[in-house]
Design a protein around this motif. Structure first.
Motif, mmCIF file in Angstrom:
data_model
loop_
_atom_site.group_PDB
_atom_site.id
_atom_site.type_symbol
_atom_site.label_atom_id
_atom_site.label_comp_id
_atom_site.label_asym_id
_atom_site.label_seq_id
_atom_site.Cartn_x
_atom_site.Cartn_y
_atom_site.Cartn_z
ATOM 1 N N TYR A 1 -9.590 -57.850 -48.284
ATOM 2 C CA TYR A 1 -10.734 -57.748 -47.620
ATOM 3 C C TYR A 1 -10.646 -57.166 -45.993
ATOM 4 O O TYR A 1 -9.616 -57.436 -45.689
ATOM 5 C CB TYR A 1 -11.788 -58.958 -47.476
ATOM 6 C CG TYR A 1 -11.311 -59.883 -46.984
ATOM 7 C CD1 TYR A 1 -11.504 -60.287 -45.874
ATOM 8 C CD2 TYR A 1 -10.412 -60.798 -47.762
ATOM 9 C CE1 TYR A 1 -11.244 -61.564 -45.236
ATOM 10 C CE2 TYR A 1 -9.859 -62.127 -47.097
ATOM 11 C CZ TYR A 1 -10.298 -62.280 -45.689
ATOM 12 O OH TYR A 1 -9.904 -63.367 -44.942
ATOM 13 N N GLY B 1 -19.021 -60.935 -49.594
ATOM 14 C CA GLY B 1 -18.099 -59.936 -48.764
ATOM 15 C C GLY B 1 -18.641 -58.713 -48.479
ATOM 16 O O GLY B 1 -19.596 -58.200 -49.225
ATOM 17 N N PRO C 1 -14.620 -56.319 -51.313
ATOM 18 C CA PRO C 1 -13.322 -56.646 -51.364
ATOM 19 C C PRO C 1 -12.839 -56.335 -52.625
ATOM 20 O O PRO C 1 -13.495 -55.820 -53.742
ATOM 21 C CB PRO C 1 -13.480 -58.213 -51.526
ATOM 22 C CG PRO C 1 -14.998 -58.633 -51.216
ATOM 23 C CD PRO C 1 -15.709 -57.519 -51.398
ATOM 24 N N TYR D 1 -18.516 -58.678 -36.592
ATOM 25 C CA TYR D 1 -18.694 -59.641 -37.719
ATOM 26 C C TYR D 1 -20.088 -59.869 -37.804
ATOM 27 O O TYR D 1 -20.860 -59.746 -36.796
ATOM 28 C CB TYR D 1 -18.136 -60.892 -37.445
ATOM 29 C CG TYR D 1 -16.403 -60.920 -37.586
ATOM 30 C CD1 TYR D 1 -16.157 -60.954 -39.035
ATOM 31 C CD2 TYR D 1 -15.617 -61.164 -36.701
ATOM 32 C CE1 TYR D 1 -14.823 -61.018 -39.390
ATOM 33 C CE2 TYR D 1 -14.098 -61.202 -36.935
ATOM 34 C CZ TYR D 1 -14.016 -61.156 -38.487
ATOM 35 O OH TYR D 1 -12.416 -61.143 -38.505
ATOM 36 N N PHE E 1 -18.793 -56.460 -40.757
ATOM 37 C CA PHE E 1 -17.915 -56.945 -41.788
ATOM 38 C C PHE E 1 -18.407 -58.598 -41.921
ATOM 39 O O PHE E 1 -18.820 -59.012 -41.179
ATOM 40 C CB PHE E 1 -16.521 -57.053 -41.088
ATOM 41 C CG PHE E 1 -15.963 -55.586 -40.899
ATOM 42 C CD1 PHE E 1 -14.916 -55.125 -41.829
ATOM 43 C CD2 PHE E 1 -16.052 -55.043 -39.697
ATOM 44 C CE1 PHE E 1 -14.571 -53.690 -41.802
ATOM 45 C CE2 PHE E 1 -15.686 -53.532 -39.432
ATOM 46 C CZ PHE E 1 -14.559 -53.291 -40.440
ATOM 47 N N SER E 2 -18.093 -58.813 -43.206
ATOM 48 C CA SER E 2 -18.237 -60.173 -43.590
ATOM 49 C C SER E 2 -16.991 -60.841 -44.356
ATOM 50 O O SER E 2 -16.806 -60.120 -45.629
ATOM 51 C CB SER E 2 -19.544 -60.367 -44.356
ATOM 52 O OG SER E 2 -19.795 -61.728 -44.831
ATOM 53 N N SER E 3 -16.436 -61.661 -44.194
ATOM 54 C CA SER E 3 -15.231 -62.267 -45.001
ATOM 55 C C SER E 3 -15.921 -62.851 -46.169
ATOM 56 O O SER E 3 -16.646 -63.686 -45.894
ATOM 57 C CB SER E 3 -14.656 -63.059 -44.201
ATOM 58 O OG SER E 3 -13.884 -62.395 -42.831
ATOM 59 N N SER F 1 -7.016 -55.832 -42.023
ATOM 60 C CA SER F 1 -7.382 -56.192 -43.074
ATOM 61 C C SER F 1 -6.421 -57.548 -43.436
ATOM 62 O O SER F 1 -5.545 -57.746 -43.031
ATOM 63 C CB SER F 1 -6.903 -55.101 -44.162
ATOM 64 O OG SER F 1 -5.468 -54.887 -44.244
ATOM 65 N N LYS F 2 -7.182 -58.429 -44.623
ATOM 66 C CA LYS F 2 -6.780 -59.604 -44.845
ATOM 67 C C LYS F 2 -6.508 -59.800 -46.185
ATOM 68 O O LYS F 2 -7.238 -58.978 -47.081
ATOM 69 C CB LYS F 2 -7.513 -60.818 -43.999
ATOM 70 C CG LYS F 2 -7.172 -61.007 -42.573
ATOM 71 C CD LYS F 2 -7.987 -62.121 -41.973
ATOM 72 C CE LYS F 2 -7.720 -62.341 -40.489
ATOM 73 N NZ LYS F 2 -8.533 -63.536 -39.786
ATOM 74 N N VAL G 1 -11.527 -56.951 -41.972
ATOM 75 C CA VAL G 1 -12.117 -57.550 -40.909
ATOM 76 C C VAL G 1 -11.943 -56.521 -39.767
ATOM 77 O O VAL G 1 -11.170 -55.494 -39.874
ATOM 78 C CB VAL G 1 -11.476 -58.738 -40.579
ATOM 79 C CG1 VAL G 1 -11.501 -59.776 -41.722
ATOM 80 C CG2 VAL G 1 -9.876 -58.677 -40.313
#
Length: 615
Positions: free
Chosen positions: A236, A175, A179, A35, A142-144, A242-243, A238
């Motif tokens: 997106y 993101g 995303p 992250y 990664f960045s949510s 994926s979420k 992670v």
């Protein structure tokens, strides 16, 4: 010849094999996920019979070529991080060696990972023979993103538009990697369709390297879409998965033409009476509501609030047909609806005759009528409470003074209780007065004499109070009178110190009637006890009492002797009847008082004879 060419080849193969056996076996992970702003650890493993003589970490520079720069160096004598690089102060390498398994590790740790750290890192390991091996690992950052935000079109969307209209905008920010946005309608994903659905996306890479994505949804809406539920979903990545996240659900405002209008009262199904407030509503099945026109008897009624009309204090003239119309200039559609409104009423009562004066034994018919738009119920009352008859006609026969009174006709509407009327008529029965005299007498109080007279015209009452024996007038202590439309009542108070005669006389224009009442007197004899000095008076009184007692005894003895000899005339039986007779009208009632107690002594004379105390 053959041996001369084969020998060099054999020697070359031996040298090559020795070099291969001396090469360093290095293994790394293909990719490490982390992250943004977290700490990344990139492991490097090698197989040697002794610890590595030198370990070097490189990072690959951007671009298509394979150029790289050193960021870390280690040997038996020296260890340092390259000064001036992006990793100075942010990286460190930990070493370990397992002699039993001949395995060594060198783990590169990067603090506060940035997006710029997403690149390839190379680990180079050297052995004592200066041979080396390499392993490469790509660091993925990664960045949510933020939660998706919906921006709606505040104006409604018309179904009459030929091209798809913008419905909403879905936006996510910050993101990485980029995303993906998907639109949903009633939980079904929307796909672009020519002439029906369009989805436009825009991607913006910010200076920080993070990505902002916007997606616009265009649709050709239909009327049923006003009940549909819309939302967008962002997908997106992670580390290692994926979420997804959904936006707030929303509905859209759909505009469609009015094809039907409904005109009604609020509240509906109620009976309206004169004086009520009537609220009329006109509502169309389109959106937005069109402009309505309400007409009544070919006159337009002003519309203060679109589709709602308030009629204040309606009358029966407001009864009739009301029509509501609407016209859509875009489609040219005109529709209308109508209702009938009835304002119910109950007119004032008409009683015939309005008043009447009857002769005794005369008959009379009273009629009570009130015009109403609904069935009515009629009842007659007398003097405000007594129910006489339940119909609009009242018949009175053989009138008497008891017939006289106030008659009230009450008309009600059972289905609308608020509608009711009443009217009263005074019935009088004329004739000469008829009176009745009575009295009430309480000891030690004045005597109340009352005179009640009926008749019409209302009689006048006069009193005459006189002494029964002398005829002289006696004053009246108090007199009270009250009268109604049919009778009069009078009461006087007198002090009966002697026998009195009270005469009540009632007279009007038709005649006169009178009546008298005798009032007996109550004579009171009051004696007082006087204290006499014992020097003279008391002895004389005692002597008188003794002489009286002796005379009574002698008289009794003589009478007894004559009775035994038969010389007393006693009728057929020869015996004298000493039975006590009733008191005559001339008996005198006397009260004697002594000190605190009172004793009444009744002294009676029968045919002039005296009776002994024993009798």
């Amino acid at each position: 010849m053959t041996l001369r060419y084969i020998a060099p080849l054999v020697v070359g193969l031996i040298v090559l094999t020795c070099k291969t056996w001396a090469a360093v076996d290095v293994s790394t992970e293909d990719r490490v996920d982390v992250y943004l702003k977290d700490q990344a650890k990139i492991p490097c493993m090698y197989n040697l019979k002794e610890p590595a003589m030198m370990i070097v970490w490189f990072m690959k520079l951007p671009g298509k070529d394979q150029s790289r720069i050193r960021i870390y160096y280690y040997d038996n004598h020296t260890e340092f991080v390259e000064e001036g690089s992006d990793y100075a102060g942010r990286i460190q390498v930990s070493h370990s060696y397992d002699a039993q398994n001949a395995v060594g590790t060198a783990v590169l740790t990067i603090d506060t990972v940035e997006l710029s750290d997403q690149r390839e890192f190379t680990c180079m390991v050297h052995n004592v023979l200066k041979d080396n091996g390499e392993g490469r690992t790509r660091l993925q950052v990664f960045s949510s993103p933020s939660l998706p935000v919906i921006e709606l079109e505040h104006t409604g969307i018309s179904v009459t538009k030929e091209e798809p209209s913008k419905v909403a905008n879905c936006k996510v920010d910050n993101g990485y990697p980029r995303p993906n946005i998907t639109w949903y309608k009633d939980r079904f994903p929307l796909q672009p369709s020519e002439g029906e659905i369009e989805i436009k996306e825009s991607v913006t890479v910010k200076t920080s390297g993070l990505v902002k994505v916007e997606s616009q949804l265009f649709m050709k809406v239909r009327r049923e879409d006003e009940d549909a539920i819309f939302y967008c979903e962002v997908q997106y990545f992670v580390p290692g998965a994926s979420k997804m996240a959904e936006s707030n659900k929303f509905q859209i405002t759909v505009f469609y033409p009015t094809t039907k209008v409904t005109l009604y009262m609020n509240p509906p199904d109620r009976l309206i009476k004169e004086g009520d407030i009537v609220e009329i509503h006109c509502k169309g099945n389109g959106k937005p509501q069109p402009i309505f026109t309400l007409t009544f008897k070919d006159k337009e009624i002003l519309d203060e609030a679109n589709g709602i009309w308030i009629l204040e204090s309606v009358t029966r003239s407001d009864s009739g047909t009301y029509e509501c119309r609407s016209f859509d200039p875009d489609t040219g559609i005109e529709v209308e609806d109508s209702i009938n409104i009835t304002v119910h009423y109950l007119d004032h009562i008409v009683v015939t005759p309005e008043e009447a004066v009857l002769d005794q034994m005369q008959d009379l018919t009273l009629t009570c009528n009130a015009l109403s738009s609904l069935p009515t119920y009629t009842v007659w009352h007398k003097d405000g409470w007594s129910e006489v008859v339940e119909r609009h006609v009242l018949e009175l026969y053989n009138a008497s003074y008891d017939t006289a009174g106030m008659y009230t006709c009450e008309v009600k509407v059972p289905s609308l209780p608020e509608l009711q009327e009443q009217k009263s008529v005074q019935i009088r029965v004329q004739g000469k007065p008829v009176i009745a005299v009575s009295s009430t007498n309480n000891a030690d109080r004045p005597v109340n004499v009352t005179c009640y007279a009926q008749g019409y015209p209302i009689p006048n009452i006069t009193w005459t109070l006189s002494d029964r024996w002398t005829g002289k007038p006696v004053p009246v202590l108090d007199m009270q009178s009250q009268s109604t439309d049919t009778d009069v009542f009078s009461m006087i108070s007198v002090k009966a110190t002697s026998a009195l005669t009270a005469n009540c006389r009632a007279h009007n224009d038709i005649g006169t009637d009178d009546d008298s009442l005798s009032i007996d007197a109550i004579a009171r004899v009051t004696t007082t006890t006087q204290v006499i000095s014992p020097k003279g008076g008391s002895g004389v009184a005692i002597a008188v009492i003794i002489i009286c007692l002796l005379l009574i005894a002698i008289l009794g003895s003589v009478l007894y002797f004559l009775y035994k000899k038969g010389r007393l005339p006693c009728g057929r039986s020869g015996k004298q009847d000493f039975t006590k007779e009733k008191a005559s009208k001339d008996d005198i009632v006397m009260e004697m008082k002594s000190g605190k107690s009172e004793e009444a002594v009744l002294l009676q004379g029968v045919n002039g004879d005296k009776k002994s105390p024993t009798e």
